[in-house]
Enzyme design. Sequence first.
Site, short mmCIF file in Angstrom:
data_model
loop_
_atom_site.label_atom_id
_atom_site.label_comp_id
_atom_site.label_asym_id
_atom_site.label_seq_id
_atom_site.Cartn_x
_atom_site.Cartn_y
_atom_site.Cartn_z
N HIS A 249 1.71 8.61 -14.86
CA HIS A 249 1.40 7.24 -14.49
C HIS A 249 0.10 7.14 -13.69
CE1 HIS A 249 2.56 3.28 -12.41
NE2 HIS A 249 2.63 3.00 -13.70
N LYS A 251 -3.88 7.01 -12.56
CA LYS A 251 -5.13 6.38 -12.99
C LYS A 251 -6.24 6.98 -12.15
CE LYS A 251 -1.82 3.03 -13.63
NZ LYS A 251 -0.48 2.98 -13.00
N ASP A 256 -18.92 13.43 -11.63
CA ASP A 256 -19.79 14.46 -11.06
C ASP A 256 -19.19 15.14 -9.84
OD1 ASP A 256 -21.61 13.86 -13.04
OD2 ASP A 256 -22.87 12.59 -11.76
N HIS A 426 0.22 -6.73 -9.35
CA HIS A 426 0.46 -5.37 -9.84
C HIS A 426 -0.03 -4.31 -8.85
CE1 HIS A 426 -0.22 -1.90 -12.72
NE2 HIS A 426 1.00 -2.28 -13.08
N LYS A 428 -0.26 -1.77 -5.69
CA LYS A 428 0.74 -0.92 -5.04
C LYS A 428 0.17 -0.53 -3.66
CE LYS A 428 0.81 0.28 -9.73
NZ LYS A 428 1.80 -0.56 -10.25
N ASP A 433 0.69 -1.24 10.75
CA ASP A 433 0.09 -1.32 12.08
C ASP A 433 -1.43 -1.51 12.06
OD1 ASP A 433 2.62 -0.96 13.08
OD2 ASP A 433 2.38 1.19 13.42
#
Length: 508
Positions: A249, A251, A256, A426, A428, A433
């Site tokens: 899952h 991404k 470089d 979508h 996450k 704090d």
Amino acid sequence: MTWILFSAVIPAPLLLVAAPEEAGVSFWRTIEPYLTFLFSLSVFLIACVIVLENRNPSRTVAWLIVLNFLPVVGFIFYILLGRNVRKRKLFRNKFISNAEVLKKLETVPAGMLDENDFWDYPHLASKRRLLNLMMNVAESPFTLNNRSKILTNGDETFRQMIQDMSEAKDHIHFQFYIIRHDTTGQQFKQVLIDKAREGVKVRVIYDGVGSVHLDKKYIAELREAGVEVVTFFPVILPFLSNKLNYRNHRKIIVIDGKIGFVGGLNIGDEYLGKDTRFGFWRDSHVRLEGESVYLLQNIFLKDWFFVTNENINDDRYFPPLTKSPGEELIQIAASGPDSDWESIWQMYFSIIATAQEKIYITSPYFIPDDSISMALKTAALSGLDVRILLPSRPDHHTVFWASRSYFQELLEAGVRFYLYQPGFVHAKILLVDGVVASIGTANMDIRSFQHNFEVNAIIYNSNSVYKLEEDFLRDLVDSKELTLAEYNQRPWHHRVLESVARLLSPLL
């Protein structure tokens, strides 16, 4: 009837060979009792295995209920998704690669910190447990010489990605759960092809389930241009695969060895809000420069080694910094079924449990286990400001309704829920704090914690933490707060959907 049920399990070609048409109904009447016995025995044995595996009790009960009331469906889903494969054996190559690449990292003249360096950062004293945890369970050293930039939504993110990829000189490592061959996918494909033709080394990993609809022509055009493209766990015969439940899952883009990207966006038009079903798509990504990119590189090369058995550890992929891009403290946490520990799950729990003032969470999917749920309730009951931002509309209905089954107990404890209105959220994000933020690919659910390969960046006390908090508070303005009184007035059929979905949630 038994013949119809059993045909769902036995491949049709075998049945045709075993039972020529002229044999007629009498053949099946003869063997029906034997098929019934064999199928019943297989379901019984699976139930015994589930109990003896000493799983989480709620997961065990869920599987037993499904097998009891829907034996054929339960049998198929258990074979596909429920088996506890010996992970050490299945992911042997990833363990080896992890050790080798981390050893390589030790030779890079980087500002990796150790436990004694915590005292130089008194504002992080309250997060020392978290820093130690990520070092121990995720083998994630603390990198200091970093600069991060929060990218809000698809337009800004894709524009920055394409710009940086277009300027690549040596290599591009490109890994996504979903790659589509729509307009957005074509733009990224063209950049990858152009850079490969210029002599830049381009490697692409895509997930076999997430990108199952990716056009073969799309892949062929990349390969013809010299791009190396591989599938993570291709699913050819799902019924016989012990890997279907383990999806990559992640991404990640590494350019470089100096610039990295990680976050919630995949490659597709819907992430630009072009899907009429969802409308506006609210998401977040982060661009990294500095030593934290070495750790993203480590994760990509580890996955590449697992898929291709090609062990890449050239110095070119870990170039020394000529100057420090910044002084941000960043860790990279990776987790998956190849890990001994559920490091992101433990990281989320530790961040929540050590909070002192406020906890802000954004997640498209929210199915907390007992430990996360208790930590959130304890924080709210202790007087902390706990707010959770979720979608107001579903993209996966079972997960959507399962999420809402947790609302009442958390609302009663003082947790505040907000439902995003303009479109689909979508991102996450976990913020605590105003000091620490987690941004990446892991949702707040059991699938991300235990089954998927995930990666998150943990950022400490930087402008990026403040930017994420600003974005969160702005999102609340575009959201509707759900009160306990409103929730208790929901229709009866919503209650039924929530109860059924929650019962099935350990299987998701």
